[in-house]
Design an enzyme around this catalytic site. Sequence first.
Site, short mmCIF file in Angstrom:
data_model
loop_
_atom_site.label_atom_id
_atom_site.label_comp_id
_atom_site.label_asym_id
_atom_site.label_seq_id
_atom_site.Cartn_x
_atom_site.Cartn_y
_atom_site.Cartn_z
N SER A 143 0.87 -1.18 0.00
CA SER A 143 0.00 0.00 0.00
C SER A 143 0.90 1.22 0.00
O SER A 143 2.09 1.11 0.36
CB SER A 143 -0.85 -0.01 1.28
OG SER A 143 -1.48 1.25 1.48
N TYR A 156 -2.04 -1.35 10.41
CA TYR A 156 -1.99 -1.44 8.94
C TYR A 156 -0.67 -0.87 8.42
O TYR A 156 0.00 -1.48 7.58
CB TYR A 156 -3.18 -0.66 8.37
CG TYR A 156 -3.44 -0.83 6.90
CD1 TYR A 156 -4.20 -1.90 6.42
CD2 TYR A 156 -2.95 0.08 5.98
CE1 TYR A 156 -4.45 -2.05 5.06
CE2 TYR A 156 -3.20 -0.05 4.63
CZ TYR A 156 -3.96 -1.12 4.17
OH TYR A 156 -4.20 -1.26 2.82
P1 NAD Z 1 -11.52 -6.13 0.11
O1 NAD Z 1 -12.06 -6.06 1.49
O2 NAD Z 1 -12.38 -5.72 -1.04
O3 NAD Z 1 -10.98 -7.60 -0.20
C1 NAD Z 1 -10.21 -8.29 0.73
C2 NAD Z 1 -10.17 -9.74 0.33
O4 NAD Z 1 -9.36 -10.45 1.29
C3 NAD Z 1 -11.53 -10.42 0.33
O5 NAD Z 1 -11.57 -11.37 -0.70
C4 NAD Z 1 -11.57 -11.11 1.71
O6 NAD Z 1 -12.43 -12.23 1.75
C5 NAD Z 1 -10.12 -11.53 1.81
N1 NAD Z 1 -9.67 -11.80 3.17
C6 NAD Z 1 -9.70 -10.97 4.24
N2 NAD Z 1 -9.17 -11.60 5.31
C7 NAD Z 1 -8.81 -12.84 4.90
C8 NAD Z 1 -8.22 -13.95 5.53
N3 NAD Z 1 -7.89 -13.94 6.84
N4 NAD Z 1 -8.01 -15.07 4.81
C9 NAD Z 1 -8.35 -15.12 3.49
N5 NAD Z 1 -8.90 -14.09 2.84
C10 NAD Z 1 -9.13 -12.98 3.54
O7 NAD Z 1 -10.17 -5.25 0.16
P2 NAD Z 1 -9.26 -4.60 -0.99
O8 NAD Z 1 -9.39 -3.13 -0.88
O9 NAD Z 1 -9.48 -5.26 -2.28
O10 NAD Z 1 -7.81 -4.95 -0.41
C11 NAD Z 1 -6.99 -5.95 -0.97
C12 NAD Z 1 -5.55 -5.63 -0.59
O11 NAD Z 1 -5.18 -4.37 -1.13
C13 NAD Z 1 -5.31 -5.54 0.91
O12 NAD Z 1 -4.06 -6.11 1.25
C14 NAD Z 1 -5.29 -4.04 1.15
O13 NAD Z 1 -4.54 -3.71 2.30
C15 NAD Z 1 -4.63 -3.57 -0.12
N6 NAD Z 1 -4.84 -2.16 -0.44
C16 NAD Z 1 -6.11 -1.67 -0.66
C17 NAD Z 1 -6.26 -0.33 -0.97
C18 NAD Z 1 -7.60 0.28 -1.25
O14 NAD Z 1 -7.68 1.51 -1.39
N7 NAD Z 1 -8.66 -0.49 -1.36
C19 NAD Z 1 -5.15 0.50 -1.04
C20 NAD Z 1 -3.89 -0.04 -0.80
C21 NAD Z 1 -3.75 -1.37 -0.51
#
Ligand code: NAD
Length: 261
Positions: A143, A156
Amino acid sequence: MSLDGRVALVTGSTSGIGLGIARALAGQGADVMINGFGDAAQIEQLRAGLAKEFGVRVVYCGADIGKPDEIAGMVAQAQRDLGSLDILVNNAGIQFTANVEDFPDEKWNAIIATNLSGVFHGMKAAIPGMKQKGWGRIINIASVHGLVASPQKVAYVAAKHGVVGMTKVAAIELANAGVTVNAICPGWVLTPLVQKQLDDRARQEGTDIEHEKRAFLTEKQPMAEFSTPEEIGALTVFLCSEGARTITGASLPIDGGWVAH
Ligand code: NAD
Protein backbone atom coordinates in the site's frame (compact mmCIF):
# COMPACT_ATOMS: atom_id res chain seq x y z
CA MET A 1 -1.42 -15.08 -24.38
CA SER A 2 1.51 -14.07 -22.20
CA LEU A 3 0.77 -16.29 -19.18
CA ASP A 4 -0.40 -19.43 -20.97
CA GLY A 5 0.65 -22.50 -18.97
CA ARG A 6 1.41 -20.52 -15.78
CA VAL A 7 -0.38 -21.18 -12.49
CA ALA A 8 -1.27 -18.26 -10.20
CA LEU A 9 -2.57 -18.07 -6.64
CA VAL A 10 -4.18 -14.80 -5.57
CA THR A 11 -5.03 -14.55 -1.88
CA GLY A 12 -8.11 -12.54 -0.95
CA SER A 13 -9.53 -12.72 -4.47
CA THR A 14 -13.24 -13.06 -3.75
CA SER A 15 -13.53 -9.25 -3.72
CA GLY A 16 -11.93 -5.95 -4.65
CA ILE A 17 -8.33 -5.70 -5.81
CA GLY A 18 -7.66 -9.46 -5.55
CA LEU A 19 -10.57 -10.22 -7.84
CA GLY A 20 -9.30 -7.61 -10.33
CA ILE A 21 -5.88 -9.28 -10.26
CA ALA A 22 -7.32 -12.81 -10.66
CA ARG A 23 -9.35 -11.61 -13.65
CA ALA A 24 -6.31 -9.94 -15.24
CA LEU A 25 -4.11 -13.05 -14.82
CA ALA A 26 -6.84 -15.37 -16.13
CA GLY A 27 -7.31 -12.94 -19.04
CA GLN A 28 -3.66 -13.61 -20.00
CA GLY A 29 -4.20 -17.37 -19.94
CA ALA A 30 -2.98 -18.29 -16.43
CA ASP A 31 -4.75 -21.00 -14.46
CA VAL A 32 -5.81 -19.46 -11.15
CA MET A 33 -6.47 -20.51 -7.58
CA ILE A 34 -8.76 -17.99 -5.91
CA ASN A 35 -9.04 -17.58 -2.13
CA GLY A 36 -11.03 -15.50 0.34
CA PHE A 37 -14.12 -15.36 2.47
CA GLY A 38 -17.75 -15.05 1.38
CA ASP A 39 -20.95 -16.89 0.62
CA ALA A 40 -20.15 -20.40 -0.71
CA ALA A 41 -22.72 -20.28 -3.54
CA GLN A 42 -21.53 -16.83 -4.69
CA ILE A 43 -17.89 -17.97 -4.62
CA GLU A 44 -18.73 -21.04 -6.70
CA GLN A 45 -20.55 -18.80 -9.20
CA LEU A 46 -17.48 -16.55 -9.34
CA ARG A 47 -15.12 -19.51 -9.80
CA ALA A 48 -17.18 -21.09 -12.58
CA GLY A 49 -17.74 -17.69 -14.23
CA LEU A 50 -14.00 -16.94 -14.40
CA ALA A 51 -13.23 -20.38 -15.83
CA LYS A 52 -15.89 -19.97 -18.52
CA GLU A 53 -15.10 -16.35 -19.41
CA PHE A 54 -11.35 -16.88 -19.82
CA GLY A 55 -11.16 -20.59 -20.75
CA VAL A 56 -8.68 -21.39 -17.96
CA ARG A 57 -8.76 -23.71 -14.95
CA VAL A 58 -9.95 -21.96 -11.78
CA VAL A 59 -10.05 -23.60 -8.35
CA TYR A 60 -11.00 -22.16 -4.96
CA CYS A 61 -9.38 -22.64 -1.57
CA GLY A 62 -10.95 -21.16 1.57
CA ALA A 63 -7.72 -20.99 3.61
CA ASP A 64 -7.59 -18.34 6.34
CA ILE A 65 -4.50 -16.20 5.64
CA GLY A 66 -4.24 -15.52 9.37
CA LYS A 67 -3.35 -19.22 9.87
CA PRO A 68 0.10 -20.43 8.73
CA ASP A 69 -0.82 -24.13 8.42
CA GLU A 70 -3.78 -23.27 6.18
CA ILE A 71 -1.51 -21.19 3.92
CA ALA A 72 0.96 -24.07 3.53
CA GLY A 73 -1.96 -26.40 2.78
CA MET A 74 -3.30 -24.00 0.14
CA VAL A 75 0.03 -23.78 -1.69
CA ALA A 76 0.28 -27.58 -1.65
CA GLN A 77 -3.28 -27.81 -2.99
CA ALA A 78 -2.47 -25.43 -5.87
CA GLN A 79 0.60 -27.48 -6.77
CA ARG A 80 -1.39 -30.72 -6.59
CA ASP A 81 -4.59 -29.58 -8.35
CA LEU A 82 -3.06 -27.23 -10.94
CA GLY A 83 0.37 -28.82 -11.39
CA SER A 84 2.66 -26.08 -9.99
CA LEU A 85 2.65 -22.61 -8.50
CA ASP A 86 4.42 -20.02 -10.67
CA ILE A 87 2.84 -16.74 -9.56
CA LEU A 88 1.92 -15.88 -5.97
CA VAL A 89 0.00 -12.67 -5.29
CA ASN A 90 -0.21 -11.99 -1.56
CA ASN A 91 -3.20 -9.68 -1.52
CA ALA A 92 -5.54 -10.62 1.36
CA GLY A 93 -5.79 -7.76 3.82
CA ILE A 94 -7.97 -6.13 6.45
CA GLN A 95 -8.19 -2.68 8.02
CA PHE A 96 -9.24 -1.10 11.31
CA THR A 97 -8.87 2.52 12.34
CA ALA A 98 -8.35 4.03 15.82
CA ASN A 99 -5.74 6.13 17.59
CA VAL A 100 -2.80 4.17 19.01
CA GLU A 101 -3.98 4.46 22.62
CA ASP A 102 -7.47 3.20 21.70
CA PHE A 103 -6.40 0.48 19.25
CA PRO A 104 -7.84 -2.88 20.46
CA ASP A 105 -5.17 -5.58 20.97
CA GLU A 106 -7.24 -8.15 19.08
CA LYS A 107 -7.44 -5.86 16.03
CA TRP A 108 -3.66 -5.33 16.16
CA ASN A 109 -3.10 -9.10 16.31
CA ALA A 110 -5.55 -9.83 13.48
CA ILE A 111 -4.08 -7.19 11.13
CA ILE A 112 -0.50 -8.31 11.81
CA ALA A 113 -1.47 -11.98 11.32
CA THR A 114 -3.22 -11.41 7.97
CA ASN A 115 -1.48 -8.39 6.41
CA LEU A 116 2.08 -9.13 7.58
CA SER A 117 2.60 -12.74 8.73
CA GLY A 118 0.31 -14.06 5.96
CA VAL A 119 2.69 -12.64 3.35
CA PHE A 120 5.72 -14.26 5.03
CA HIS A 121 4.02 -17.67 5.26
CA GLY A 122 2.82 -17.45 1.65
CA MET A 123 6.31 -16.70 0.35
CA LYS A 124 7.87 -19.38 2.58
CA ALA A 125 5.52 -22.03 1.22
CA ALA A 126 5.78 -21.01 -2.45
CA ILE A 127 9.51 -20.32 -2.85
CA PRO A 128 10.88 -23.92 -2.88
CA GLY A 129 8.71 -24.91 -5.90
CA MET A 130 9.62 -21.72 -7.78
CA LYS A 131 13.35 -22.23 -7.13
CA GLN A 132 13.09 -25.82 -8.32
CA LYS A 133 11.45 -24.67 -11.54
CA GLY A 134 13.84 -21.72 -11.99
CA TRP A 135 10.93 -19.35 -12.62
CA GLY A 136 8.58 -17.50 -10.35
CA ARG A 137 6.86 -14.22 -9.68
CA ILE A 138 5.87 -13.06 -6.19
CA ILE A 139 3.81 -9.89 -5.98
CA ASN A 140 2.94 -8.54 -2.56
CA ILE A 141 0.08 -6.08 -2.42
CA ALA A 142 1.38 -3.55 0.09
CA SER A 143 0.00 0.00 0.00
CA VAL A 144 1.10 3.61 -0.03
CA HIS A 145 0.93 2.90 3.72
CA GLY A 146 4.01 0.72 3.22
CA LEU A 147 5.86 3.92 2.28
CA VAL A 148 4.19 6.72 4.26
CA ALA A 149 1.82 6.90 7.23
CA SER A 150 -1.65 8.19 8.05
CA PRO A 151 -3.16 8.62 11.51
CA GLN A 152 -5.35 5.91 13.06
CA LYS A 153 -3.82 3.09 11.01
CA VAL A 154 -1.02 1.91 13.31
CA ALA A 155 -1.38 -1.83 12.67
CA TYR A 156 -1.99 -1.44 8.94
CA VAL A 157 0.96 0.95 8.46
CA ALA A 158 3.26 -1.29 10.54
CA ALA A 159 2.19 -4.37 8.56
CA LYS A 160 2.53 -2.71 5.14
CA HIS A 161 5.97 -1.23 5.95
CA GLY A 162 6.93 -4.78 6.97
CA VAL A 163 5.67 -6.15 3.65
CA VAL A 164 7.85 -3.65 1.76
CA GLY A 165 10.84 -4.75 3.86
CA MET A 166 10.31 -8.49 3.46
CA THR A 167 9.79 -8.01 -0.29
CA LYS A 168 13.34 -6.62 -0.49
CA VAL A 169 14.78 -9.50 1.57
CA ALA A 170 13.16 -12.19 -0.58
CA ALA A 171 14.13 -10.35 -3.79
CA ILE A 172 17.80 -10.32 -2.77
CA GLU A 173 17.75 -13.99 -1.75
CA LEU A 174 16.12 -15.04 -5.04
CA ALA A 175 17.94 -12.62 -7.37
CA ASN A 176 19.69 -15.41 -9.30
CA ALA A 177 16.99 -18.06 -8.99
CA GLY A 178 14.72 -16.81 -11.80
CA VAL A 179 12.23 -15.55 -9.23
CA THR A 180 11.33 -11.86 -8.86
CA VAL A 181 9.67 -10.40 -5.79
CA ASN A 182 7.98 -7.01 -5.89
CA ALA A 183 5.43 -5.00 -3.97
CA ILE A 184 2.60 -2.95 -5.44
CA CYS A 185 1.61 0.09 -3.37
CA PRO A 186 -1.89 1.28 -4.29
CA GLY A 187 -3.35 4.58 -3.16
CA TRP A 188 -7.15 4.77 -2.90
CA VAL A 189 -9.05 1.98 -4.69
CA LEU A 190 -12.82 1.99 -4.22
CA THR A 191 -13.36 -1.52 -2.79
CA PRO A 192 -15.44 -2.77 0.17
CA LEU A 193 -12.38 -2.12 2.44
CA VAL A 194 -12.44 1.60 1.55
CA GLN A 195 -16.24 1.82 1.29
CA LYS A 196 -16.44 0.96 5.02
CA GLN A 197 -14.06 3.83 5.84
CA LEU A 198 -16.16 6.19 3.68
CA ASP A 199 -19.38 5.04 5.38
CA ASP A 200 -17.85 5.43 8.88
CA ARG A 201 -16.59 8.95 8.19
CA ALA A 202 -19.82 10.11 6.53
CA ARG A 203 -21.67 8.91 9.63
CA GLN A 204 -19.21 10.55 12.06
CA GLU A 205 -19.09 13.87 10.15
CA GLY A 206 -22.79 13.96 9.21
CA THR A 207 -21.89 14.25 5.51
CA ASP A 208 -22.71 12.07 2.49
CA ILE A 209 -20.68 9.47 0.62
CA GLU A 210 -20.02 11.65 -2.45
CA HIS A 211 -18.63 14.41 -0.21
CA GLU A 212 -16.36 11.92 1.60
CA LYS A 213 -15.14 10.39 -1.70
CA ARG A 214 -13.95 13.83 -2.82
CA ALA A 215 -12.47 14.54 0.62
CA PHE A 216 -10.58 11.20 0.75
CA LEU A 217 -9.01 11.86 -2.64
CA THR A 218 -8.13 15.53 -2.24
CA GLU A 219 -6.60 14.98 1.24
CA LYS A 220 -4.07 12.47 -0.11
CA GLN A 221 -3.79 12.32 -3.89
CA PRO A 222 -2.85 15.08 -6.35
CA MET A 223 -4.90 13.13 -8.93
CA ALA A 224 -8.52 13.26 -7.75
CA GLU A 225 -9.38 9.76 -8.97
CA PHE A 226 -9.52 6.29 -7.48
CA SER A 227 -7.29 3.64 -9.02
CA THR A 228 -9.26 0.56 -10.09
CA PRO A 229 -8.81 -3.17 -9.43
CA GLU A 230 -8.35 -3.57 -13.22
CA GLU A 231 -5.40 -1.17 -13.14
CA ILE A 232 -3.77 -3.04 -10.24
CA GLY A 233 -4.38 -6.22 -12.28
CA ALA A 234 -2.68 -4.72 -15.34
CA LEU A 235 0.43 -3.81 -13.30
CA THR A 236 0.49 -7.33 -11.84
CA VAL A 237 0.37 -8.83 -15.35
CA PHE A 238 3.27 -6.60 -16.41
CA LEU A 239 5.35 -7.72 -13.41
CA CYS A 240 4.69 -11.34 -14.47
CA SER A 241 5.85 -10.68 -18.03
CA GLU A 242 9.32 -11.35 -19.45
CA GLY A 243 9.69 -7.57 -19.92
CA ALA A 244 9.79 -7.25 -16.12
CA ARG A 245 12.50 -9.94 -15.74
CA THR A 246 14.97 -7.64 -13.97
CA ILE A 247 12.49 -5.69 -11.85
CA THR A 248 12.88 -7.12 -8.36
CA GLY A 249 12.77 -5.78 -4.81
CA ALA A 250 10.77 -2.79 -6.03
CA SER A 251 7.80 -1.20 -4.32
CA LEU A 252 5.74 0.40 -7.05
CA PRO A 253 3.19 3.07 -6.15
CA ILE A 254 -0.01 3.21 -8.22
CA ASP A 255 -1.50 6.07 -6.32
CA GLY A 256 -2.41 9.19 -8.32
CA GLY A 257 0.75 10.86 -7.02
CA TRP A 258 0.06 10.27 -3.28
CA VAL A 259 3.68 9.55 -2.29
CA ALA A 260 5.09 12.17 -4.69
CA HIS A 261 3.19 14.84 -2.79
P1 NAD B 1 -11.52 -6.13 0.11
O1 NAD B 1 -12.06 -6.06 1.49
O2 NAD B 1 -12.38 -5.72 -1.04
O3 NAD B 1 -10.98 -7.60 -0.20
C1 NAD B 1 -10.21 -8.29 0.73
C2 NAD B 1 -10.17 -9.74 0.33
O4 NAD B 1 -9.36 -10.45 1.29
C3 NAD B 1 -11.53 -10.42 0.33
O5 NAD B 1 -11.57 -11.37 -0.70
C4 NAD B 1 -11.57 -11.11 1.71
O6 NAD B 1 -12.43 -12.23 1.75
C5 NAD B 1 -10.12 -11.53 1.81
N1 NAD B 1 -9.67 -11.80 3.17
C6 NAD B 1 -9.70 -10.97 4.24
N2 NAD B 1 -9.17 -11.60 5.31
C7 NAD B 1 -8.81 -12.84 4.90
C8 NAD B 1 -8.22 -13.95 5.53
N3 NAD B 1 -7.89 -13.94 6.84
N4 NAD B 1 -8.01 -15.07 4.81
C9 NAD B 1 -8.35 -15.12 3.49
N5 NAD B 1 -8.90 -14.09 2.84
C10 NAD B 1 -9.13 -12.98 3.54
O7 NAD B 1 -10.17 -5.25 0.16
P2 NAD B 1 -9.26 -4.60 -0.99
O8 NAD B 1 -9.39 -3.13 -0.88
O9 NAD B 1 -9.48 -5.26 -2.28
O10 NAD B 1 -7.81 -4.95 -0.41
C11 NAD B 1 -6.99 -5.95 -0.97
C12 NAD B 1 -5.55 -5.63 -0.59
O11 NAD B 1 -5.18 -4.37 -1.13
C13 NAD B 1 -5.31 -5.54 0.91
O12 NAD B 1 -4.06 -6.11 1.25
C14 NAD B 1 -5.29 -4.04 1.15
O13 NAD B 1 -4.54 -3.71 2.30
C15 NAD B 1 -4.63 -3.57 -0.12
N6 NAD B 1 -4.84 -2.16 -0.44
C16 NAD B 1 -6.11 -1.67 -0.66
C17 NAD B 1 -6.26 -0.33 -0.97
C18 NAD B 1 -7.60 0.28 -1.25
O14 NAD B 1 -7.68 1.51 -1.39
N7 NAD B 1 -8.66 -0.49 -1.36
C19 NAD B 1 -5.15 0.50 -1.04
C20 NAD B 1 -3.89 -0.04 -0.80
C21 NAD B 1 -3.75 -1.37 -0.51
